[in-house]
Design an enzyme around this catalytic site. Structure first.
Site, PDB file in Angstrom:
ATOM      1  N   SER A  46       0.792  -1.232  -0.039  1.00  6.27           N
ATOM      2  CA  SER A  46       0.015   0.121  -0.070  1.00  6.27           C
ATOM      3  C   SER A  46       0.824   1.293   0.020  1.00  6.27           C
ATOM      4  CB  SER A  46      -0.900  -0.069   1.213  1.00  6.27           C
ATOM      5  OG  SER A  46      -2.159   0.836   0.943  1.00  6.27           O
ATOM      6  N   ASP A 104      -9.410  -4.717  -5.298  1.00 12.28           N
ATOM      7  CA  ASP A 104      -8.836  -3.769  -4.414  1.00 12.28           C
ATOM      8  C   ASP A 104      -9.796  -2.694  -4.327  1.00 12.28           C
ATOM      9  OD1 ASP A 104      -7.535  -1.922  -2.768  1.00 12.28           O
ATOM     10  OD2 ASP A 104      -5.458  -2.811  -3.286  1.00 12.28           O
ATOM     11  N   HIS A 136      -8.017  -5.456  -0.764  1.00 18.26           N
ATOM     12  CA  HIS A 136      -6.533  -4.607  -0.351  1.00 18.26           C
ATOM     13  C   HIS A 136      -6.079  -5.623   0.721  1.00 18.26           C
ATOM     14  CE1 HIS A 136      -4.083  -0.988  -0.442  1.00 18.26           C
ATOM     15  NE2 HIS A 136      -4.355  -1.001   1.085  1.00 18.26           N
TER      16      HIS A 136
END
Length: 158
Positions: A46, A104, A136
């Protein structure tokens, strides 16, 4: 949904540059301790992956690799201006691994795909992998693929 090209307008450029400089200082500290930069990989998930990609492609030190999982390119609108001849010489051949889930909801698959496209357009070899039904998060296959990629970059020594 925010479009990839609109992301840069929402980014904290001074903060991103400060984080990049900190990453570069960490790399320099490892080099000063005797670790060859060719044995250093930057990567993360991320936002950690996003800053790793940005710090990696702007690093003045040659790296073994860069990876970003569920990540996107920071400051893509100004990246070409940051790629000085020194930086290009150091990292233009540094391989990049990207992994992204196809569902995601936080870091859109399109953002990862566009990141890979931009980086490839600037000359990097990007291994972009999409993982089905992954939000995610991380996936066992993604971890296996990353492990193989890392082993290829950092073969055992001695």
């Amino acid at each position: 949904m925010t479009a990839f090209n609109d992301l840069a307008q929402q980014q904290d450029e001074p903060g991103i540059r400060k984080s990049r400089d900190y990453f570069h200082s960490l790399i320099k500290a490892e080099i000063d301790k005797g670790i060859p930069s060719s044995r250093i990989v930057l990567g993360g998930f991320s936002q950690g992956g996003s800053i790793s990609i940005f710090a990696g492609v702007t690093s003045p030190f040659p790296l073994a690799g860069i990876f970003g999982l569920s990540s996107y390119l920071l400051l893509g609108n100004i990246l070409p201006s940051l790629l000085t001849p020194e930086v290009r010489a150091a990292n233009s051949s540094t391989p990049i691994f990207m992994g992204h889930g196809d569902v995601d909801p936080l870091v859109k698959l399109e953002w990862g795909q566009e990141t890979a496209k931009v980086l490839k357009g600037l000359g990097w070899k990007v291994d972009f992998n999409v993982y089905r039904n992954l939000a995610h998060s991380a996936d066992p296959q993604e971890m296996d693929d990353l492990e193989k990629w890392l082993r290829d970059r950092l073969p055992a020594q001695g």
